[in-house]
Scaffold this active site. Structure first.
Site, PDB file in Angstrom:
ATOM      1  N   SER A  38     -12.160 -29.472  -0.691  1.00  0.00           N
ATOM      2  CA  SER A  38     -12.789 -28.930  -1.799  1.00  0.00           C
ATOM      3  C   SER A  38     -12.530 -30.454  -2.863  1.00  0.00           C
ATOM      4  O   SER A  38     -14.020 -30.317  -3.355  1.00  0.00           O
ATOM      5  CB  SER A  38     -12.963 -27.496  -2.398  1.00  0.00           C
ATOM      6  N   CYS A  39     -11.903 -30.879  -3.132  1.00  0.00           N
ATOM      7  CA  CYS A  39     -11.558 -31.873  -4.003  1.00  0.00           C
ATOM      8  C   CYS A  39     -12.492 -32.592  -4.115  1.00  0.00           C
ATOM      9  O   CYS A  39     -12.824 -33.153  -3.002  1.00  0.00           O
ATOM     10  CB  CYS A  39     -10.042 -32.277  -3.985  1.00  0.00           C
ATOM     11  N   VAL A  40     -13.313 -33.632  -4.337  1.00  0.00           N
ATOM     12  CA  VAL A  40     -13.688 -34.802  -4.936  1.00  0.00           C
ATOM     13  C   VAL A  40     -13.284 -36.004  -5.285  1.00  0.00           C
ATOM     14  O   VAL A  40     -12.422 -36.022  -6.442  1.00  0.00           O
ATOM     15  CB  VAL A  40     -14.758 -34.777  -5.159  1.00  0.00           C
ATOM     16  N   VAL A  57     -10.410 -34.821  -8.136  1.00  0.00           N
ATOM     17  CA  VAL A  57     -10.813 -34.325  -9.522  1.00  0.00           C
ATOM     18  C   VAL A  57     -10.674 -32.823  -8.417  1.00  0.00           C
ATOM     19  O   VAL A  57     -10.926 -32.860  -7.533  1.00  0.00           O
ATOM     20  CB  VAL A  57     -12.716 -34.725  -9.353  1.00  0.00           C
ATOM     21  N   GLY A 103     -15.309 -32.994  -1.257  1.00  0.00           N
ATOM     22  CA  GLY A 103     -16.345 -31.646  -1.312  1.00  0.00           C
ATOM     23  C   GLY A 103     -16.733 -30.865  -0.951  1.00  0.00           C
ATOM     24  O   GLY A 103     -18.124 -30.350  -0.570  1.00  0.00           O
TER      25      GLY A 103
END
Length: 169
Positions: A38-40, A57, A103
């Protein structure tokens, strides 16, 4: 394909960018963010100075007080800070372009209101718009993790995933 950083053991030209971190480098270095669920990963590039930055992020914005040193986990802080760091090192903000990857929705049953990967992507795009930095490419969403490697020499972001192989952005 594994999610490992790409390079040879002991190769200090490949710089790992882990959750809540930012790195800014020029060639011959490459920047790599492993296992983006889910991090970008946000890559910014100045093609004239050949300066590149990569942020890993974790969350869109904080809810409540942020522990000292933890600000860079959040898109609202990480994207502007990376722009500031790059400007300090000679990049021109007007020349910066962005590419993003990650993401994903990593858990089944994740509703749209709680989909952290989607919220991360949306906030990063909002920050880029506020900073007037064009988004040139993205590989976001879906339900699988990615590892990204960014070459500040040519601005190419390579996205690797176990299921879908290699993409070049």
């Amino acid at each position: 394909m594994s999610g490992a950083l790409i390079g040879h053991p002991g190769d200090d030209r490949v710089v790992g960018v882990f959750a809540g971190c930012i790195e800014v480098k020029r060639p011959p270095h490459t920047l790599a963010a492993p296992a983006l669920g889910s991090c970008v990963g946000v890559a910014l590039w100045d093609p004239v100075s050949r300066l590149g930055g990569l942020a890993h992020v974790m969350l869109p914005e904080p809810h409540g007080r942020v522990a000292e040193g933890g600000e860079l986990r959040f898109a609202v802080f990480a994207v502007p800070e990376m722009v500031r760091l790059m400007a300090e090192l000679g990049a021109a903000r007007r020349r910066l372009v962005a590419k993003i990857a990650g993401g994903a929705s990593m858990f089944s049953g994740e509703g749209s209101s709680s989909h952290i990967g989607q919220r991360n992507t949306e906030e990063i795009k909002r920050q880029l718009t506020l900073l007037k930095i064009p988004l040139h490419a993205e590989d976001t969403g879906e339900n699988y993790a990615r590892t990204v490697q960014f070459d500040p020499g040519d601005g190419v972001v390579v996205v690797r995933s176990y299921l879908y192989g290699v993409k070049r952005l």
